[in-house]
Design a protein around this motif. Structure first.
Motif, PDB file in Angstrom:
ATOM      1  N   GLY A 123       0.839  -1.200   0.000  1.00  0.00           N
ATOM      2  CA  GLY A 123       0.000   0.000   0.000  1.00  0.00           C
ATOM      3  C   GLY A 123       0.869   1.243   0.000  1.00  0.00           C
ATOM      4  O   GLY A 123       1.844   1.346  -0.752  1.00  0.00           O
ATOM      5  N   GLY A 124       0.553   2.173   0.873  1.00  0.00           N
ATOM      6  CA  GLY A 124       1.312   3.411   0.933  1.00  0.00           C
ATOM      7  C   GLY A 124       2.773   3.204   1.289  1.00  0.00           C
ATOM      8  O   GLY A 124       3.602   4.085   1.060  1.00  0.00           O
ATOM      9  N   SER A 125       3.108   2.055   1.821  1.00  0.00           N
ATOM     10  CA  SER A 125       4.502   1.778   2.159  1.00  0.00           C
ATOM     11  C   SER A 125       5.246   1.117   1.002  1.00  0.00           C
ATOM     12  O   SER A 125       6.375   0.655   1.173  1.00  0.00           O
ATOM     13  CB  SER A 125       4.570   0.908   3.417  1.00  0.00           C
ATOM     14  N   ALA A 126       4.611   1.041  -0.165  1.00  0.00           N
ATOM     15  CA  ALA A 126       5.303   0.515  -1.348  1.00  0.00           C
ATOM     16  C   ALA A 126       4.990   1.315  -2.612  1.00  0.00           C
ATOM     17  O   ALA A 126       5.864   1.530  -3.443  1.00  0.00           O
ATOM     18  CB  ALA A 126       4.926  -0.948  -1.582  1.00  0.00           C
ATOM     19  N   ILE A 175       9.266  -1.646   5.477  1.00  0.00           N
ATOM     20  CA  ILE A 175       8.562  -0.376   5.688  1.00  0.00           C
ATOM     21  C   ILE A 175       7.111  -0.635   6.068  1.00  0.00           C
ATOM     22  O   ILE A 175       6.361  -1.260   5.315  1.00  0.00           O
ATOM     23  CB  ILE A 175       8.624   0.501   4.416  1.00  0.00           C
ATOM     24  N   SER A 176       6.742  -0.183   7.244  1.00  0.00           N
ATOM     25  CA  SER A 176       5.350  -0.309   7.674  1.00  0.00           C
ATOM     26  C   SER A 176       5.082   0.727   8.756  1.00  0.00           C
ATOM     27  O   SER A 176       5.701   0.689   9.819  1.00  0.00           O
ATOM     28  CB  SER A 176       5.092  -1.721   8.218  1.00  0.00           C
ATOM     29  N   LYS A 177       4.155   1.609   8.472  1.00  0.00           N
ATOM     30  CA  LYS A 177       3.818   2.635   9.462  1.00  0.00           C
ATOM     31  C   LYS A 177       3.316   1.974  10.748  1.00  0.00           C
ATOM     32  O   LYS A 177       3.804   2.247  11.834  1.00  0.00           O
ATOM     33  CB  LYS A 177       2.759   3.567   8.883  1.00  0.00           C
ATOM     34  N   SER A 178       2.340   1.106  10.600  1.00  0.00           N
ATOM     35  CA  SER A 178       1.753   0.457  11.780  1.00  0.00           C
ATOM     36  C   SER A 178       2.704  -0.579  12.361  1.00  0.00           C
ATOM     37  O   SER A 178       2.656  -0.879  13.553  1.00  0.00           O
ATOM     38  CB  SER A 178       0.442  -0.224  11.401  1.00  0.00           C
ATOM     39  N   GLY A 179       3.538  -1.138  11.507  1.00  0.00           N
ATOM     40  CA  GLY A 179       4.490  -2.173  11.959  1.00  0.00           C
ATOM     41  C   GLY A 179       3.819  -3.504  12.233  1.00  0.00           C
ATOM     42  O   GLY A 179       4.466  -4.414  12.756  1.00  0.00           O
ATOM     43  N   GLY A 180       2.538  -3.627  11.862  1.00  0.00           N
ATOM     44  CA  GLY A 180       1.851  -4.888  12.149  1.00  0.00           C
ATOM     45  C   GLY A 180       1.143  -5.452  10.935  1.00  0.00           C
ATOM     46  O   GLY A 180       0.373  -6.407  11.057  1.00  0.00           O
ATOM     47  N   THR A 181       1.399  -4.889   9.751  1.00  0.00           N
ATOM     48  CA  THR A 181       0.710  -5.352   8.548  1.00  0.00           C
ATOM     49  C   THR A 181       1.201  -6.751   8.170  1.00  0.00           C
ATOM     50  O   THR A 181       2.402  -6.971   8.022  1.00  0.00           O
ATOM     51  CB  THR A 181       0.966  -4.352   7.392  1.00  0.00           C
ATOM     52  N   LYS A 182       0.256  -7.676   8.048  1.00  0.00           N
ATOM     53  CA  LYS A 182       0.626  -9.088   7.891  1.00  0.00           C
ATOM     54  C   LYS A 182       1.438  -9.348   6.628  1.00  0.00           C
ATOM     55  O   LYS A 182       2.417 -10.093   6.649  1.00  0.00           O
ATOM     56  CB  LYS A 182      -0.638  -9.964   7.884  1.00  0.00           C
TER      57      LYS A 182
END
Ligand SMILES: O=P(O)(O)OC[C@H]1O[C@](O)(CO)[C@@H](O)[C@@H]1O
Length: 529
Positions: A123-126, A175-182
């Motif tokens: 998503g926004g992290s890619a 890269i993950s804002k939430s740090g929990g995206t599966k």
């Protein structure tokens, strides 16, 4: 309208941003003469909302968050000194880290230098990093970039195979804002396994970009990764490309991130103007409103006549659809808003779906993106006096005219080239247009409540799979149907999901589930190997 009248209309409404050499042409949108005046009160409110947002108001009421992506390219405009410092420090840290990587001061475990980059995100992290990498990358970049942007095992295997032994020289950014995206944590685990298979310690090749205190942040700290860059809660994922999310990979690739920030900053200046005719983001938002009656009844077809801008439509799909596609408006009324976005590139699409655009269902408006510069140097004539680039323009103008003749509307954006500055400016243009349009239709552009439902449902499927495989294990060699297994685990109504899970397991021999019986769902039987 005659060609002469269109030329007059072109000049009357042409919106020019000289600082980036950008123009927006809305002459082929058939809005009535009084449209802009009629929309003025709503537009004034949108400008006021945007000003408040930039000053630090809570612009995402559901999540009670500030929305600060504009500050990323003009830190002095951030409402608190602490934020300004965070932004400046991060840009400086990105530059310093990339310089160390390029110089071999930060180096891989068993090689002299990092030459490749693997970005793991979704998503926004890619999407922003992918757009920037593809738009601006060359064969001579300091690092070549690859992506894991899905939880597709074969997709990841393919990337790992392409990297081959160069994995030893590959720096992985998770890269993950939430740090929990599966999807991203799966990608991280798959990447770690690939390094391990080559006798390499993943943590010596890994960098995180994430929110402080997130699962990823904690993991990276515990494992002693090379570095952690921050991602702030006041930056949304889909508007994060000018935070470390986009700047770090771009700078590592060797791209001009200062140019990108400057292009965005210049576009921000132009799109703060209160005169809609001089403000390309306002004009764009108004055209979207005109096209779809403020209800998104027309799809936005993005047609860049430039290979390097191929990913624009994919990037805008998230930016526009995740921002605008909402069930409720800000007053809690059901509105089911949104604008569908799709596209690829011209003139390639003329040999695909442009047939329907000209003659088929009229449920869209087109945005052409024209790039004036053909190639860095070395014009080559494919016919006397004519280059491939001349053809590209000919096809753009030809398609625009052919569509107009049939009552199909279009907007044309023109940029001088595909450079860091213009890419930054285009991103900033659309960020602002989306925000202004959201105000026009009274929705919160900065949350995404709808995506949670799918995530929760996916979690439930995996819980169910765990129960089914446990039950299969208990049943030993006895073959059982999906119906029986669903009843066994106390979820008889979930039989279809049980069936789908079993079919998937049985199709992958190393998962240890064997299928027997007939081809229909009712005949199929499953047991452990
Ligand atoms: O950066 P994260 O937290 O991994 O999120 C990735 C993407 O997932 C979403 O939250 C949607 O599920 C997007 O808004 C976001 O860009």
């Amino acid at each position: 309208m005659s060609e002469r009248e269109l030329w007059e209309r072109y000049q009357r409404y042409l919106c020019v941003v000289p600082s980036v050499g950008f123009t927006l042409d809305v002459s082929r949108m058939r809005f009535p003469a009084d449209f802009l005046d009629r929309m003025r009160p709503q537009m004034d409110k949108a400008f006021a909302d945007m000003e408040a947002l930039e000053k630090g108001a809570v612009a995402n009421p559901d999540e009670k968050r500030k929305v600060g992506h504009y500050w990323l390219r003009a830190p002095q405009t951030a409402p608190e000194p602490g934020l300004q410092k965070d932004i400046n420090d991060t840009v400086a840290a990105v530059h310093a880290f990339a310089a160390d990587v390029h110089a071999g001061k930060v180096k891989p475990q068993k090689a002299q230098r990092f030459t490749h980059l693997l970005l793991v995100g979704i998503g926004g992290s890619a999407l922003g990093p992918q757009l920037v990498a593809d738009a601006l990358g060359t064969h001579a970049d300091k690092m070549q970039v690859a992506f894991f942007d899905n939880t597709d095992p074969d997709g990841m295997d393919r990337v790992v195979a392409q990297l081959g032994d160069r994995l030893a020289e590959t720096l992985t950014l998770v890269i993950s804002k939430s740090g929990g995206t599966k999807e991203t944590s799966n990608g991280m685990l798959e990447a770690a396994r690939a390094y391990q298979a080559k006798g390499l310690d993943f943590s010596k090749h890994a960098v995180a970009v994430t929110g402080a205190g997130s699962e990823l942040d904690n993991h990276a700290r515990k494992q002693g990764w090379l570095r952690i860059f921050p991602m702030w809660d006041w930056v949304g994922g889909r508007t994060s490309v000018m935070s470390a999310v986009g700047l770090l990979p771009a700078r590592l690739q060797g791209l001009d991130i200062d140019g990108m920030l400057a292009g965005a900053r210049d576009m921000d200046v132009a799109t703060r103007q209160r005169d809609a005719l001089k403000n390309p983001a306002a004009l764009l938002a108004l055209m979207w409103h005109h096209a779809g009656g403020g209800r998104g009844t027309k799809d936005m077809v993005i047609l860049p006549y430039k290979d390097r801008l191929l990913l624009m439509s994919r990037y805008l799909q998230q930016l526009v659809m995740e921002s605008l596609g909402k069930e409720l408006d800000l007053d809690g009324k059901v509105v089911n808003q949104g604008i569908a976005v799709y596209g690829n590139k011209g003139s390639t699409d003329q040999h695909a779906y442009v047939q329907q655009l000209r003659e088929g269902v009229l449920n869209f408006f087109v945005t052409f993106i024209e790039v004036l510069k053909d190639r860095p140097s070395g014009a080559f004539e494919v016919e006397p006096g004519v280059t491939s680039g001349d053809y590209l323009l000919g096809f753009l103008l030809g398609t625009r005219r052919a569509l107009y003749e049939k009552g199909r509307e279009s907007i044309t954006l023109t940029v001088p080239d595909v450079s860091a500055r213009t890419v930054g400016a285009l991103i900033a243009l659309y960020e602002r247009a989306v925000g202004l349009y959201a105000s026009l239709v009274n929705i919160n552009a900065y949350h995404q409540p709808g995506v949670e439902a799918g995530k929760k449902a996916a979690g439930a499927v995996l819980d169910l799979q765990r129960k089914v495989t446990k039950r299969l294990g208990e049943a030993g060699t006895e073959a059982r149907s999906a119906e029986q297994l669903a009843a066994d685990i106390g979820l008889p109504d979930e039989v279809e999901t049980v069936f789908k899970v079993l079919e998937h397991l049985a199709a992958n021999p190393d998962r240890g589930v064997v299928r027997s019986g007939g081809p229909s769902p009712a005949e199929a039987r499953y047991r452990v190997k």
